[in-house]
Motif scaffolding. Sequence first.
Motif, short mmCIF file in Angstrom:
data_model
loop_
_atom_site.label_atom_id
_atom_site.label_comp_id
_atom_site.label_asym_id
_atom_site.label_seq_id
_atom_site.Cartn_x
_atom_site.Cartn_y
_atom_site.Cartn_z
N ILE A 82 46.04 40.30 21.71
CA ILE A 82 45.24 40.51 22.56
C ILE A 82 45.83 41.48 23.40
CG2 ILE A 82 43.73 39.65 24.43
CD1 ILE A 82 44.04 36.78 23.09
N SER A 83 44.78 42.52 23.63
CA SER A 83 45.57 43.73 24.51
C SER A 83 45.30 43.22 25.94
CB SER A 83 44.82 44.95 24.20
OG SER A 83 43.52 45.01 24.82
N PRO A 84 45.96 43.40 26.77
CA PRO A 84 45.85 43.16 28.37
C PRO A 84 44.31 43.58 28.94
CG PRO A 84 47.97 43.94 28.34
CD PRO A 84 47.32 44.10 26.88
N ASN A 85 43.89 44.71 28.53
CA ASN A 85 42.70 45.29 28.65
C ASN A 85 41.65 44.23 28.44
OD1 ASN A 85 40.81 46.95 29.80
ND2 ASN A 85 40.62 48.20 28.23
N LYS A 86 41.95 43.54 27.16
CA LYS A 86 40.49 42.67 26.68
C LYS A 86 40.64 41.54 27.27
CE LYS A 86 40.01 44.55 22.02
NZ LYS A 86 40.36 44.13 20.49
N VAL A 87 41.89 41.09 27.98
CA VAL A 87 42.13 39.96 28.48
C VAL A 87 41.36 40.02 29.86
CG1 VAL A 87 43.67 38.18 29.78
CG2 VAL A 87 44.21 39.26 27.26
N TRP A 88 41.60 41.12 30.75
CA TRP A 88 40.82 41.43 31.88
C TRP A 88 39.40 41.27 31.67
CZ3 TRP A 88 43.17 39.83 35.88
CH2 TRP A 88 44.59 39.99 36.02
N LYS A 89 38.87 42.02 30.73
CA LYS A 89 37.59 42.10 30.38
C LYS A 89 36.81 40.64 30.07
CE LYS A 89 37.24 46.77 28.70
NZ LYS A 89 37.07 47.57 27.51
N GLY A 90 37.57 39.70 29.37
CA GLY A 90 37.33 38.47 29.01
C GLY A 90 37.31 37.49 30.22
N MET A 91 38.20 37.76 31.31
CA MET A 91 38.12 37.13 32.33
C MET A 91 36.71 37.30 33.22
SD MET A 91 42.42 36.93 33.39
CE MET A 91 42.08 35.98 34.52
N TRP A 92 36.58 38.53 33.33
CA TRP A 92 35.41 38.99 34.29
C TRP A 92 34.18 38.32 33.67
CZ3 TRP A 92 30.87 41.75 33.08
CH2 TRP A 92 30.15 42.11 34.09
N VAL A 93 33.93 38.48 32.24
CA VAL A 93 32.80 38.02 31.74
C VAL A 93 32.86 36.21 31.78
CG1 VAL A 93 31.90 37.22 29.33
CG2 VAL A 93 32.63 39.58 29.96
N THR A 94 33.89 35.72 31.77
CA THR A 94 33.99 34.38 32.15
C THR A 94 33.82 34.07 33.65
OG1 THR A 94 35.88 34.00 30.45
CG2 THR A 94 35.71 31.97 32.13
N ILE A 95 34.22 34.77 34.58
CA ILE A 95 33.71 34.60 35.88
C ILE A 95 32.37 34.61 36.11
CG2 ILE A 95 34.11 35.53 38.29
CD1 ILE A 95 36.88 36.22 37.46
N VAL A 96 31.65 35.78 35.67
CA VAL A 96 30.14 36.23 35.56
C VAL A 96 29.33 34.65 35.15
CG1 VAL A 96 28.11 37.26 34.69
CG2 VAL A 96 30.26 38.54 35.53
N ARG A 97 29.93 34.33 34.04
CA ARG A 97 29.37 33.06 33.34
C ARG A 97 29.51 31.68 34.30
NH1 ARG A 97 25.47 30.97 30.05
NH2 ARG A 97 25.75 28.68 29.86
N CYS A 98 30.61 31.76 34.85
CA CYS A 98 30.84 30.51 36.01
C CYS A 98 30.10 30.56 37.01
CB CYS A 98 32.28 30.45 36.12
SG CYS A 98 33.19 29.95 34.71
N ILE A 99 29.63 32.03 37.72
CA ILE A 99 28.85 32.24 38.92
C ILE A 99 27.44 31.62 38.29
CG2 ILE A 99 27.80 33.93 40.14
CD1 ILE A 99 30.55 35.25 40.16
N TRP A 100 27.05 32.21 37.06
CA TRP A 100 25.83 31.83 36.85
C TRP A 100 25.53 30.30 36.46
CZ3 TRP A 100 21.25 33.77 36.13
CH2 TRP A 100 20.16 33.34 35.65
N GLU A 101 26.48 29.42 35.81
CA GLU A 101 26.32 28.12 35.80
C GLU A 101 26.40 27.33 37.09
OE1 GLU A 101 29.84 26.98 33.63
OE2 GLU A 101 28.76 27.60 31.86
#
Length: 138
Positions: free
Chosen positions: A78-97
């Motif tokens: 996994i590239s670090p860039n993909k990790v950060w993007k994945g974390m951002w998406v996860t945070i957005v999902r948790c805010i939505w929940e």
Amino acid sequence: MDKENLDQIVWKGDPTGIFFVKSAYMSLSNQPSGYTDDVFNLLWQAKATPKALITTWRILLDRLPTSNNLIKRGMMGISPNKVWKGMWVTIVRCIWEQRNLVVFKQGVSDAEEIFHSAQLSSWLRLKHRMFKVSREAV
């Protein structure tokens, strides 16, 4: 039952046969004991911050998370860039929940809960990904 017929647990990492954390450390570090003892005794006596001491200790053991070390351990799928993007998406999902909890279940907005949920979700995703990458390497 006499003493000669009793089972005994013997630690092979120490000449006495008794387990010591130091002997386990020496076995795991794969270094001759004299070398490790001298270098690490000097290191741990140094007046420095714990972060500096631990970083130096990891350098001496070749355990810094450099690209080469991560590749050796099968952890660079996994590239670090993909990790950060994945974390951002996860945070957005948790805010939505959290928003849905407030709107539909009369919950209370809790930023700390969002953070912990995102942290756990990200960690589980990375763990799953690392497991998948390491199995593919075999």
